[in-house]
Design a protein around this motif. Sequence first.
Motif, PDB file in Angstrom:
ATOM      1  N   SER A  49     -39.746  50.952  51.579  1.00  0.00           N
ATOM      2  CA  SER A  49     -39.075  52.011  50.973  1.00  0.00           C
ATOM      3  C   SER A  49     -38.070  51.376  50.017  1.00  0.00           C
ATOM      4  O   SER A  49     -37.625  50.268  50.021  1.00  0.00           O
ATOM      5  CB  SER A  49     -38.121  52.640  52.148  1.00  0.00           C
ATOM      6  N   ALA A  50     -37.827  52.098  48.718  1.00  0.00           N
ATOM      7  CA  ALA A  50     -36.865  51.866  47.749  1.00  0.00           C
ATOM      8  C   ALA A  50     -35.602  52.367  48.148  1.00  0.00           C
ATOM      9  O   ALA A  50     -34.512  51.931  47.450  1.00  0.00           O
ATOM     10  CB  ALA A  50     -37.440  52.266  46.572  1.00  0.00           C
ATOM     11  N   LYS A  51     -35.462  53.093  48.890  1.00  0.00           N
ATOM     12  CA  LYS A  51     -34.050  53.900  49.261  1.00  0.00           C
ATOM     13  C   LYS A  51     -33.583  53.184  50.651  1.00  0.00           C
ATOM     14  O   LYS A  51     -32.544  53.290  50.588  1.00  0.00           O
ATOM     15  CB  LYS A  51     -34.335  55.280  49.425  1.00  0.00           C
ATOM     16  N   VAL A  52     -34.270  52.943  51.675  1.00  0.00           N
ATOM     17  CA  VAL A  52     -33.523  52.819  52.974  1.00  0.00           C
ATOM     18  C   VAL A  52     -34.467  51.487  53.608  1.00  0.00           C
ATOM     19  O   VAL A  52     -35.456  50.965  52.921  1.00  0.00           O
ATOM     20  CB  VAL A  52     -33.748  53.618  53.870  1.00  0.00           C
ATOM     21  N   ALA A  53     -33.772  50.644  54.330  1.00  0.00           N
ATOM     22  CA  ALA A  53     -34.283  49.439  54.787  1.00  0.00           C
ATOM     23  C   ALA A  53     -35.550  49.668  55.734  1.00  0.00           C
ATOM     24  O   ALA A  53     -35.224  49.809  57.007  1.00  0.00           O
ATOM     25  CB  ALA A  53     -33.098  48.597  55.318  1.00  0.00           C
ATOM     26  N   ILE A  54     -36.612  50.211  55.328  1.00  0.00           N
ATOM     27  CA  ILE A  54     -37.601  50.488  56.305  1.00  0.00           C
ATOM     28  C   ILE A  54     -39.023  50.165  55.548  1.00  0.00           C
ATOM     29  O   ILE A  54     -39.138  50.063  54.240  1.00  0.00           O
ATOM     30  CB  ILE A  54     -37.646  52.019  56.842  1.00  0.00           C
ATOM     31  N   GLY A  55     -40.003  49.788  56.484  1.00  0.00           N
ATOM     32  CA  GLY A  55     -41.203  49.645  55.930  1.00  0.00           C
ATOM     33  C   GLY A  55     -42.455  50.365  56.901  1.00  0.00           C
ATOM     34  O   GLY A  55     -42.109  50.080  58.288  1.00  0.00           O
TER      35      GLY A  55
END
Length: 62
Positions: A49-55
């Motif tokens: 994600s470019a907005k939150v720390a998640i993949g």
Amino acid sequence: MTEIAEEVVLYHNGTRKYVNQEKDDVETSVNYSMEKFSKEHAATFLLKSAKVAIGVRLDPKE
């Protein structure tokens, strides 16, 4: 403060209260899952994600 600049008070029990809103207008509980997640062996592509720390891992062949 929320992502849309609303001021909130966060409590240790997982609830929150909006500073400038009526109590009846706000949901105060935060639901979360204790379920453990895992990835499939074929899921080798990591989409971040470019907005939150998640993949999310995806199978590039599907």
